[in-house]
Design an enzyme around this catalytic site. Structure first.
Site, PDB file in Angstrom:
ATOM      1  N   ASP A  99      53.121  39.053  30.044  1.00  0.00           N
ATOM      2  CA  ASP A  99      53.953  39.284  31.400  1.00  0.00           C
ATOM      3  C   ASP A  99      53.588  37.885  32.564  1.00  0.00           C
ATOM      4  OD1 ASP A  99      51.076  39.424  32.054  1.00  0.00           O
ATOM      5  OD2 ASP A  99      51.222  41.676  32.382  1.00  0.00           O
ATOM      6  N   GLU A 121      53.280  41.892  22.735  1.00  0.00           N
ATOM      7  CA  GLU A 121      52.931  42.574  23.700  1.00  0.00           C
ATOM      8  C   GLU A 121      54.198  43.193  24.582  1.00  0.00           C
ATOM      9  OE1 GLU A 121      50.154  42.157  27.527  1.00  0.00           O
ATOM     10  OE2 GLU A 121      48.750  42.547  25.907  1.00  0.00           O
ATOM     11  N   GLU A 135      54.027  40.433  37.724  1.00  0.00           N
ATOM     12  CA  GLU A 135      53.997  40.742  36.065  1.00  0.00           C
ATOM     13  C   GLU A 135      54.841  41.625  35.636  1.00  0.00           C
ATOM     14  OE1 GLU A 135      51.227  40.314  38.140  1.00  0.00           O
ATOM     15  OE2 GLU A 135      50.256  38.560  37.359  1.00  0.00           O
ATOM     16  N   HIS A 209      41.036  39.123  39.870  1.00  0.00           N
ATOM     17  CA  HIS A 209      41.932  37.932  40.043  1.00  0.00           C
ATOM     18  C   HIS A 209      43.276  38.204  40.385  1.00  0.00           C
ATOM     19  CE1 HIS A 209      43.236  38.868  35.851  1.00  0.00           C
ATOM     20  NE2 HIS A 209      44.300  38.377  36.219  1.00  0.00           N
ATOM     21  N   ARG A 211      46.817  39.033  42.035  1.00  0.00           N
ATOM     22  CA  ARG A 211      47.467  38.594  43.423  1.00  0.00           C
ATOM     23  C   ARG A 211      47.565  39.846  44.241  1.00  0.00           C
ATOM     24  NH1 ARG A 211      50.253  34.573  41.019  1.00  0.00           N
ATOM     25  NH2 ARG A 211      51.293  33.030  42.273  1.00  0.00           N
ATOM     26  N   HIS A 242      37.129  33.726  38.632  1.00  0.00           N
ATOM     27  CA  HIS A 242      38.413  33.171  38.315  1.00  0.00           C
ATOM     28  C   HIS A 242      38.570  31.710  39.001  1.00  0.00           C
ATOM     29  CE1 HIS A 242      42.775  32.572  37.823  1.00  0.00           C
ATOM     30  NE2 HIS A 242      42.790  33.457  36.634  1.00  0.00           N
TER      31      HIS A 242
HETATM   32  C1  UD1 Z   1      47.831  33.922  36.029  1.00  0.00           C
HETATM   33  C2  UD1 Z   1      48.849  35.103  35.773  1.00  0.00           C
HETATM   34  C3  UD1 Z   1      48.684  36.506  35.659  1.00  0.00           C
HETATM   35  C4  UD1 Z   1      47.503  36.447  34.644  1.00  0.00           C
HETATM   36  C5  UD1 Z   1      46.229  35.570  34.996  1.00  0.00           C
HETATM   37  C6  UD1 Z   1      45.280  35.308  34.034  1.00  0.00           C
HETATM   38  C7  UD1 Z   1      51.268  34.414  36.665  1.00  0.00           C
HETATM   39  C8  UD1 Z   1      52.094  34.646  37.852  1.00  0.00           C
HETATM   40  N1  UD1 Z   1      50.028  35.010  36.821  1.00  0.00           N
HETATM   41  O1  UD1 Z   1      47.363  34.369  37.287  1.00  0.00           O
HETATM   42  O2  UD1 Z   1      49.637  37.320  35.158  1.00  0.00           O
HETATM   43  O3  UD1 Z   1      46.738  37.960  34.785  1.00  0.00           O
HETATM   44  O4  UD1 Z   1      46.945  34.212  35.001  1.00  0.00           O
HETATM   45  O5  UD1 Z   1      44.207  34.729  34.318  1.00  0.00           O
HETATM   46  O6  UD1 Z   1      51.667  34.097  35.548  1.00  0.00           O
HETATM   47  N2  UD1 Z   1      43.336  27.343  38.260  1.00  0.00           N
HETATM   48  C9  UD1 Z   1      42.465  26.577  37.746  1.00  0.00           C
HETATM   49  N3  UD1 Z   1      42.110  26.117  36.632  1.00  0.00           N
HETATM   50  C10 UD1 Z   1      42.613  27.134  35.653  1.00  0.00           C
HETATM   51  C11 UD1 Z   1      43.485  28.082  35.879  1.00  0.00           C
HETATM   52  C12 UD1 Z   1      43.978  28.412  37.317  1.00  0.00           C
HETATM   53  O7  UD1 Z   1      42.100  25.694  38.704  1.00  0.00           O
HETATM   54  O8  UD1 Z   1      42.316  26.849  34.379  1.00  0.00           O
HETATM   55  C13 UD1 Z   1      43.553  27.841  39.753  1.00  0.00           C
HETATM   56  C14 UD1 Z   1      44.866  26.620  40.025  1.00  0.00           C
HETATM   57  O9  UD1 Z   1      44.236  26.363  41.600  1.00  0.00           O
HETATM   58  C15 UD1 Z   1      46.145  27.326  39.763  1.00  0.00           C
HETATM   59  C16 UD1 Z   1      45.429  28.750  40.267  1.00  0.00           C
HETATM   60  O10 UD1 Z   1      44.188  28.863  39.839  1.00  0.00           O
HETATM   61  O11 UD1 Z   1      46.943  26.804  40.847  1.00  0.00           O
HETATM   62  C17 UD1 Z   1      46.418  29.918  40.145  1.00  0.00           C
HETATM   63  O12 UD1 Z   1      46.853  30.089  38.739  1.00  0.00           O
HETATM   64  P1  UD1 Z   1      48.004  30.693  38.211  1.00  0.00           P
HETATM   65  O13 UD1 Z   1      48.370  30.637  36.903  1.00  0.00           O
HETATM   66  O14 UD1 Z   1      49.370  30.434  39.060  1.00  0.00           O
HETATM   67  O15 UD1 Z   1      47.770  32.375  38.965  1.00  0.00           O
HETATM   68  P2  UD1 Z   1      46.736  33.154  38.176  1.00  0.00           P
HETATM   69  O16 UD1 Z   1      46.058  34.133  39.325  1.00  0.00           O
HETATM   70  O17 UD1 Z   1      45.833  32.559  37.356  1.00  0.00           O
HETATM   71  N1  UDP Z   2      37.780  36.282  29.755  1.00  0.00           N
HETATM   72  C1  UDP Z   2      37.060  35.295  29.503  1.00  0.00           C
HETATM   73  N2  UDP Z   2      36.346  34.584  30.045  1.00  0.00           N
HETATM   74  C2  UDP Z   2      36.079  35.454  31.467  1.00  0.00           C
HETATM   75  C3  UDP Z   2      36.719  36.316  31.741  1.00  0.00           C
HETATM   76  C4  UDP Z   2      37.661  37.153  30.874  1.00  0.00           C
HETATM   77  O1  UDP Z   2      37.342  34.780  28.097  1.00  0.00           O
HETATM   78  O2  UDP Z   2      35.348  34.641  32.161  1.00  0.00           O
HETATM   79  C5  UDP Z   2      38.868  36.989  28.813  1.00  0.00           C
HETATM   80  C6  UDP Z   2      38.850  38.561  28.294  1.00  0.00           C
HETATM   81  O3  UDP Z   2      38.137  38.799  27.593  1.00  0.00           O
HETATM   82  C7  UDP Z   2      40.261  38.863  28.045  1.00  0.00           C
HETATM   83  C8  UDP Z   2      40.992  37.734  29.020  1.00  0.00           C
HETATM   84  O4  UDP Z   2      40.170  36.689  29.586  1.00  0.00           O
HETATM   85  O5  UDP Z   2      40.695  38.800  26.653  1.00  0.00           O
HETATM   86  C9  UDP Z   2      41.567  38.429  30.241  1.00  0.00           C
HETATM   87  O6  UDP Z   2      41.754  37.188  31.218  1.00  0.00           O
HETATM   88  P1  UDP Z   2      42.480  37.642  32.675  1.00  0.00           P
HETATM   89  O7  UDP Z   2      41.445  38.686  33.046  1.00  0.00           O
HETATM   90  O8  UDP Z   2      42.410  36.245  33.525  1.00  0.00           O
HETATM   91  O9  UDP Z   2      43.893  37.930  32.545  1.00  0.00           O
HETATM   92  P2  UDP Z   2      44.730  39.176  32.216  1.00  0.00           P
HETATM   93  O10 UDP Z   2      44.286  39.996  31.105  1.00  0.00           O
HETATM   94  O11 UDP Z   2      44.338  40.109  33.424  1.00  0.00           O
HETATM   95  O12 UDP Z   2      46.152  39.005  32.392  1.00  0.00           O
END
Ligand code: UD1
Ligand code: UDP
Length: 372
Positions: A99, A121, A135, A209, A211, A242
């Site tokens: 998602d 999924e 999502e 983490h 939104r 995160h």
């Molecule tokens: C995204 C997904 C969410 C998922 C989550 C898993 C969307 C809209 N959201 O949300 O569904 O649950 O990932 O973690 O697809 N950033 C870094 N380094 C990284 C990752 C993130 O710096 O490796 C920071 C950056 O500033 C980036 C921000 O986090 O712009 C947001 O990342 P983004 O993927 O847009 O949103 P998530 O909250 O991570």
């Molecule tokens: N996870 C990880 N390191 C962390 C936190 C989570 O490897 O510090 C793993 C966790 O075991 C799971 C996945 O990341 O498999 C979940 O990711 P996240 O919670 O960011 O996203 P969501 O599942 O909510 O989309």
């Protein structure tokens, strides 16, 4: 015989964890499949951690992540950049996961290119388009444009059937997250000493983490943690924070430097699995953690008011507690004080899979696309 060209697309940490076993399964049959991997790098560091662990070397890396990116930029970049990837890789099928905005936009891009999409999924729903946002609509969208639906559970199959998607291509496969979890727990020994945990204290693992939790809700969660640590001298909290700035800022402000609260970098998957195993209670708003923790026999308090993963809630090992400070404190305190309740919630169950989901998905693709 020409090979079946499978293009697997993912961009964030959870997608990478859940697609890795599938990529590995495709790679086991190089005579049958040409496995092509495209990462959008919607996440950068958190994605690279997973690629390294599973030794996945992408054929395409769109490298789109920007600090504090928004939904428009992710969607438009993925939608556009995938066109070139399709032109170069000429896939028979494109696989997307779950998602995220990467998955939704890549699925739409493949649909525009008239390439069949397989949604891994598939079928998860809360039936509320703002929870989780965006999502819920991302997955509805991905399901709508997909031709093959790999649904993890009976509930997700039923959701797809109810949404009048043709039954012909809905398959119950289990969730590949359990493939990843079992493989990782079995094959990796890790050392958690760098966190500096006190062995005599009970560990509460926290991740948040989403939104919908930005702003007041995440601050409420932090306040609950402060109150719990103050009241219970025998607990410690670990929070791998995160990298999203909307999470980093309030968490560091409210919990940074506090006694028995360990704020650490996002963990690599193998140590994170070990930490889940060693924890007494898990508090989370993560989707993936809600699926993994029950199979490790850990009670999960979900910092949300709805979930698309109702199975473990029905079994009683996962409980929705929301983000009200007092409610979180009461629920955690109850688990700390009430042994019967703790025991009930720590039963090990596996409603999400048996570790063979990727194998099933690959068998289905082979059957559907056999070119002989
Ligand atoms: C995204 C997904 C969410 C998922 C989550 C898993 C969307 C809209 N959201 O949300 O569904 O649950 O990932 O973690 O697809 N950033 C870094 N380094 C990284 C990752 C993130 O710096 O490796 C920071 C950056 O500033 C980036 C921000 O986090 O712009 C947001 O990342 P983004 O993927 O847009 O949103 P998530 O909250 O991570
Ligand atoms: N996870 C990880 N390191 C962390 C936190 C989570 O490897 O510090 C793993 C966790 O075991 C799971 C996945 O990341 O498999 C979940 O990711 P996240 O919670 O960011 O996203 P969501 O599942 O909510 O989309």
């Amino acid at each position: 015989m020409s090979k079946i060209r499978v293009l697997t697309v993912f961009g964030t940490r959870p997608e990478a964890i859940k697609m890795a076993p599938l990529v590995k399964e495709l790679e086991k049959q190089p005579d049958v499949f040409k496995s092509i991997v495209c990462v959008t790098a919607q996440h950068r560091q958190m994605l690279d951690q997973v690629l390294k662990l599973f030794r996945i070397y992408p054929d395409f890396d769109l490298n789109i992540m920007k600090p504090n990116q928004d939904l428009w930029s992710i969607t438009s970049e993925v939608l556009l950049l995938m066109k070139d990837v399709f032109d170069k890789s000429k896939p028979d099928i494109v696989l997307v996961h779950g998602d995220t905005t990467t998955s939704m936009a890549a699925a739409l891009s493949a649909f525009y290119a008239r390439i069949p999409v397989g949604h891994v999924e598939a079928g998860l729903r809360t039936f509320n388009k703002f929870y989780p946002f965006p999502e819920e609509i991302n997955r509805v969208f991905a399901d709508a444009v997909s031709s093959y639906h790999f649904a993890p559970t009976d509930t997700s199959v039923q959701n797809l059937v109810n949404s009048s998607i043709s039954n012909e291509h809905i398959y119950k496969t289990g969730n590949t997250v359990i493939d990843a979890l079992l493989h990782t727990v079995e094959n990796n020994r890790v050392d958690l000493s760098y966190i500096g945990l006190h062995p005599e204290l009970k560990t509460i693992l926290l991740t948040s983490h989403r939104r919908e939790n930005f702003g007041e809700p995440i601050r409420n969660i932090c306040k609950a943690v402060l109150e719990l640590v103050d009241k219970n001298k025998d607990i410690q909290v670990v929070y791998p924070v995160h990298l999203n700035p909307n999470v980093q800022q309030p968490v560091n402000e409210l919990l940074g430097g506090k006694e028995r609260i360990h704020l650490i970098e996002p963990m690599e998957y193998a140590p994170f699995c070990s930490l889940m195993k060693e924890s007494h209670i898990i508090m989370t708003d993560s989707g993936g953690v809600q699926e993994e923790a029950p199979s490790l026999g850990k009670p999960v308090l979900v910092l949300r008011t709805t979930t698309e993963r109702p199975e473990a809630v029905e079994y009683g090992t996962v409980k929705l507690v929301g983000t009200d400070t007092q409610k979180i404190v009461d629920e955690v305190q109850n688990l700390l004080d009430n042994q019967d309740e703790y025991k009930k919630m720590s039963e090990s169950i596996n409603p999400y899979g048996d570790g063979l989901a990727s194998k099933r998905i690959v068998e289905i693709i082979q059957k559907e696309f056999d070119k002989e």
